[in-house]
Motif scaffolding. Structure first.
Motif, PDB file in Angstrom:
ATOM      1  N   ALA A 181       0.842  -1.200   0.000  1.00 53.45           N
ATOM      2  CA  ALA A 181       0.000   0.000   0.000  1.00 53.45           C
ATOM      3  C   ALA A 181       0.880   1.254   0.000  1.00 53.45           C
ATOM      4  CB  ALA A 181      -0.925  -0.006   1.214  1.00 53.45           C
ATOM      5  N   ARG A 182       2.016   1.202   0.702  1.00 55.49           N
ATOM      6  CA  ARG A 182       2.934   2.346   0.711  1.00 55.49           C
ATOM      7  C   ARG A 182       3.526   2.563  -0.684  1.00 55.49           C
ATOM      8  NH1 ARG A 182       4.996   4.610   4.957  1.00 55.49           N
ATOM      9  NH2 ARG A 182       5.105   2.741   6.234  1.00 55.49           N
ATOM     10  N   ASP A 183       3.856   1.465  -1.385  1.00 50.95           N
ATOM     11  CA  ASP A 183       4.367   1.589  -2.761  1.00 50.95           C
ATOM     12  C   ASP A 183       3.342   2.277  -3.654  1.00 50.95           C
ATOM     13  OD1 ASP A 183       6.768   0.247  -2.143  1.00 50.95           O
ATOM     14  OD2 ASP A 183       5.916  -1.718  -2.671  1.00 50.95           O
ATOM     15  N   VAL A 184       2.076   1.875  -3.537  1.00 49.91           N
ATOM     16  CA  VAL A 184       1.014   2.477  -4.360  1.00 49.91           C
ATOM     17  C   VAL A 184       0.892   3.965  -4.025  1.00 49.91           C
ATOM     18  CG1 VAL A 184      -1.470   2.481  -4.849  1.00 49.91           C
ATOM     19  CG2 VAL A 184      -0.227   0.299  -4.688  1.00 49.91           C
ATOM     20  N   GLN A 185       0.970   4.291  -2.758  1.00 54.40           N
ATOM     21  CA  GLN A 185       0.924   5.696  -2.331  1.00 54.40           C
ATOM     22  C   GLN A 185       2.106   6.466  -2.935  1.00 54.40           C
ATOM     23  OE1 GLN A 185       1.051   6.026   1.936  1.00 54.40           O
ATOM     24  NE2 GLN A 185       1.205   8.243   1.918  1.00 54.40           N
ATOM     25  N   GLN A 186       3.288   5.858  -2.921  1.00 51.88           N
ATOM     26  CA  GLN A 186       4.464   6.507  -3.504  1.00 51.88           C
ATOM     27  C   GLN A 186       4.299   6.686  -5.009  1.00 51.88           C
ATOM     28  OE1 GLN A 186       7.853   4.156  -2.235  1.00 51.88           O
ATOM     29  NE2 GLN A 186       8.278   5.560  -0.542  1.00 51.88           N
ATOM     30  N   LEU A 187       3.721   5.691  -5.689  1.00 51.53           N
ATOM     31  CA  LEU A 187       3.488   5.808  -7.129  1.00 51.53           C
ATOM     32  C   LEU A 187       2.573   6.988  -7.441  1.00 51.53           C
ATOM     33  CD1 LEU A 187       3.109   2.026  -7.959  1.00 51.53           C
ATOM     34  CD2 LEU A 187       4.927   3.544  -8.818  1.00 51.53           C
ATOM     35  N   ARG A 188       1.535   7.147  -6.638  1.00 50.34           N
ATOM     36  CA  ARG A 188       0.627   8.292  -6.823  1.00 50.34           C
ATOM     37  C   ARG A 188       1.361   9.609  -6.599  1.00 50.34           C
ATOM     38  NH1 ARG A 188      -4.274   5.689  -3.352  1.00 50.34           N
ATOM     39  NH2 ARG A 188      -5.122   4.341  -4.986  1.00 50.34           N
ATOM     40  N   GLU A 189       2.230   9.621  -5.599  1.00 47.57           N
ATOM     41  CA  GLU A 189       3.005  10.831  -5.305  1.00 47.57           C
ATOM     42  C   GLU A 189       3.982  11.132  -6.449  1.00 47.57           C
ATOM     43  OE1 GLU A 189       4.192  14.068  -2.678  1.00 47.57           O
ATOM     44  OE2 GLU A 189       2.398  12.895  -3.016  1.00 47.57           O
ATOM     45  N   VAL A 190       4.597  10.095  -6.995  1.00 43.57           N
ATOM     46  CA  VAL A 190       5.499  10.275  -8.136  1.00 43.57           C
ATOM     47  C   VAL A 190       4.741  10.903  -9.303  1.00 43.57           C
ATOM     48  CG1 VAL A 190       6.844   9.066  -9.916  1.00 43.57           C
ATOM     49  CG2 VAL A 190       7.118   8.447  -7.501  1.00 43.57           C
ATOM     50  N   ALA A 191       3.548  10.382  -9.581  1.00 47.51           N
ATOM     51  CA  ALA A 191       2.747  10.921 -10.687  1.00 47.51           C
ATOM     52  C   ALA A 191       2.403  12.390 -10.441  1.00 47.51           C
ATOM     53  CB  ALA A 191       1.467  10.099 -10.854  1.00 47.51           C
ATOM     54  N   ARG A 192       2.028  12.725  -9.212  1.00 40.51           N
ATOM     55  CA  ARG A 192       1.673  14.105  -8.878  1.00 40.51           C
ATOM     56  C   ARG A 192       2.874  15.035  -9.038  1.00 40.51           C
ATOM     57  NH1 ARG A 192       2.055  17.624  -4.977  1.00 40.51           N
ATOM     58  NH2 ARG A 192       3.049  16.243  -3.481  1.00 40.51           N
ATOM     59  N   LEU A 193       4.001  14.639  -8.456  1.00 41.39           N
ATOM     60  CA  LEU A 193       5.197  15.481  -8.516  1.00 41.39           C
ATOM     61  C   LEU A 193       5.710  15.618  -9.958  1.00 41.39           C
ATOM     62  CD1 LEU A 193       7.030  14.178  -5.330  1.00 41.39           C
ATOM     63  CD2 LEU A 193       5.912  16.401  -5.615  1.00 41.39           C
ATOM     64  N   SER A 194       5.646  14.530 -10.691  1.00 42.25           N
ATOM     65  CA  SER A 194       6.088  14.551 -12.081  1.00 42.25           C
ATOM     66  C   SER A 194       5.213  15.490 -12.913  1.00 42.25           C
ATOM     67  CB  SER A 194       6.059  13.137 -12.650  1.00 42.25           C
ATOM     68  OG  SER A 194       6.516  13.128 -13.972  1.00 42.25           O
ATOM     69  N   SER A 195       3.906  15.459 -12.652  1.00 40.28           N
ATOM     70  CA  SER A 195       2.992  16.333 -13.392  1.00 40.28           C
ATOM     71  C   SER A 195       3.213  17.808 -13.042  1.00 40.28           C
ATOM     72  CB  SER A 195       1.534  15.946 -13.130  1.00 40.28           C
ATOM     73  OG  SER A 195       1.147  16.309 -11.817  1.00 40.28           O
ATOM     74  N   GLU A 196       3.804  18.059 -11.873  1.00 40.02           N
ATOM     75  CA  GLU A 196       4.126  19.429 -11.459  1.00 40.02           C
ATOM     76  C   GLU A 196       5.498  19.876 -11.973  1.00 40.02           C
ATOM     77  OE1 GLU A 196       3.713  19.510  -7.209  1.00 40.02           O
ATOM     78  OE2 GLU A 196       1.534  19.254  -7.290  1.00 40.02           O
ATOM     79  N   GLY A 197       6.177  18.977 -12.717  1.00 41.40           N
ATOM     80  CA  GLY A 197       7.441  19.351 -13.330  1.00 41.40           C
ATOM     81  C   GLY A 197       8.693  18.903 -12.604  1.00 41.40           C
ATOM     82  N   MET A 198       8.554  18.141 -11.537  1.00 41.61           N
ATOM     83  CA  MET A 198       9.737  17.676 -10.817  1.00 41.61           C
ATOM     84  C   MET A 198      10.378  16.526 -11.593  1.00 41.61           C
ATOM     85  SD  MET A 198      10.091  16.437  -6.833  1.00 41.61           S
ATOM     86  CE  MET A 198      10.058  18.037  -6.046  1.00 41.61           C
ATOM     87  N   SER A 199      11.699  16.508 -11.668  1.00 44.84           N
ATOM     88  CA  SER A 199      12.413  15.459 -12.399  1.00 44.84           C
ATOM     89  C   SER A 199      12.383  14.143 -11.624  1.00 44.84           C
ATOM     90  CB  SER A 199      13.865  15.872 -12.639  1.00 44.84           C
ATOM     91  OG  SER A 199      14.582  15.861 -11.415  1.00 44.84           O
ATOM     92  N   LEU A 200      12.542  13.034 -12.340  1.00 41.04           N
ATOM     93  CA  LEU A 200      12.544  11.724 -11.693  1.00 41.04           C
ATOM     94  C   LEU A 200      13.704  11.570 -10.712  1.00 41.04           C
ATOM     95  CD1 LEU A 200      11.327   9.280 -14.488  1.00 41.04           C
ATOM     96  CD2 LEU A 200      10.022  10.312 -12.624  1.00 41.04           C
ATOM     97  N   PRO A 201      14.926  12.047 -11.021  1.00 40.73           N
ATOM     98  CA  PRO A 201      15.991  11.965 -10.005  1.00 40.73           C
ATOM     99  C   PRO A 201      15.659  12.753  -8.731  1.00 40.73           C
ATOM    100  CG  PRO A 201      16.952  12.336 -12.166  1.00 40.73           C
ATOM    101  CD  PRO A 201      15.462  12.493 -12.315  1.00 40.73           C
ATOM    102  N   ALA A 202      15.022  13.909  -8.880  1.00 42.33           N
ATOM    103  CA  ALA A 202      14.631  14.698  -7.700  1.00 42.33           C
ATOM    104  C   ALA A 202      13.551  13.969  -6.905  1.00 42.33           C
ATOM    105  CB  ALA A 202      14.135  16.082  -8.120  1.00 42.33           C
ATOM    106  N   ILE A 203      12.617  13.347  -7.619  1.00 41.23           N
ATOM    107  CA  ILE A 203      11.561  12.578  -6.937  1.00 41.23           C
ATOM    108  C   ILE A 203      12.184  11.385  -6.207  1.00 41.23           C
ATOM    109  CG2 ILE A 203       9.505  11.154  -7.282  1.00 41.23           C
ATOM    110  CD1 ILE A 203       8.821  13.010  -9.680  1.00 41.23           C
TER     111      ILE A 203
END
Length: 145
Positions: A52-74
């Motif tokens: 469940a924590r992984d799924v939560q992190q995946l959602r957070e990655v999608a949100r941050l990525s959509s806001e323009g944050m790079s994958l290395p920064a995420i």
């Protein structure tokens, strides 16, 4: 839909289910695993299992990525969040161990002796010193020569 276990770190979701819960394509989850962004647990057979924590992190990655944050920064952010979570858990363990040690420590209880005998004293409390002299002899007799 799969039931979320009480332990949010338990690896229970297959990749298809985790992708659906996160609103992503399974190939995206594979890519994130390859680059170390969100790394799921594995079964003995090598299949990915997401918590469940992984799924939560995946959602957070999608949100941050959509806001323009790079994958290395995420990835760095997720690593720091994991470290904070681990350190908080460790602090709680150490606080519990310290509390138990204080409660069970010999000498953890404080006593005072006076003419009326030995009495317990709360920690941090001071007793006024008596100027009275009490003679003690083996056998419990006082004042006898």
């Amino acid at each position: 839909m799969a039931m979320v276990p009480d332990d949010e770190d338990a690896p229970v979701f297959a990749i298809a289910v985790a992708a659906e819960l996160a609103g992503m394509h399974p190939q995206t989850l594979r890519q994130y695993d390859r680059i170390g962004l969100v790394v799921p647990g594995r079964t003995r057979g090598g299949s990915r299992r997401y918590s469940a924590r992984d799924v939560q992190q995946l959602r957070e990655v999608a949100r941050l990525s959509s806001e323009g944050m790079s994958l290395p920064a995420i990835a760095r952010l997720i690593h720091l969040e994991d470290e904070v979570r681990m350190l908080r858990r460790r602090v709680l363990e150490l606080e519990g161990a310290l509390r138990a040690e204080r409660e069970n420590r010999p000498g953890g209880r404080v006593f005072a002796a006076g003419a009326s005998g030995v009495i317990p004293v709360g920690q941090g409390r001071r007793i006024r010193r008596s100027t009275e002299i009490v003679l003690w002899q083996p056998g419990g007799r006082r004042g006898e020569d």
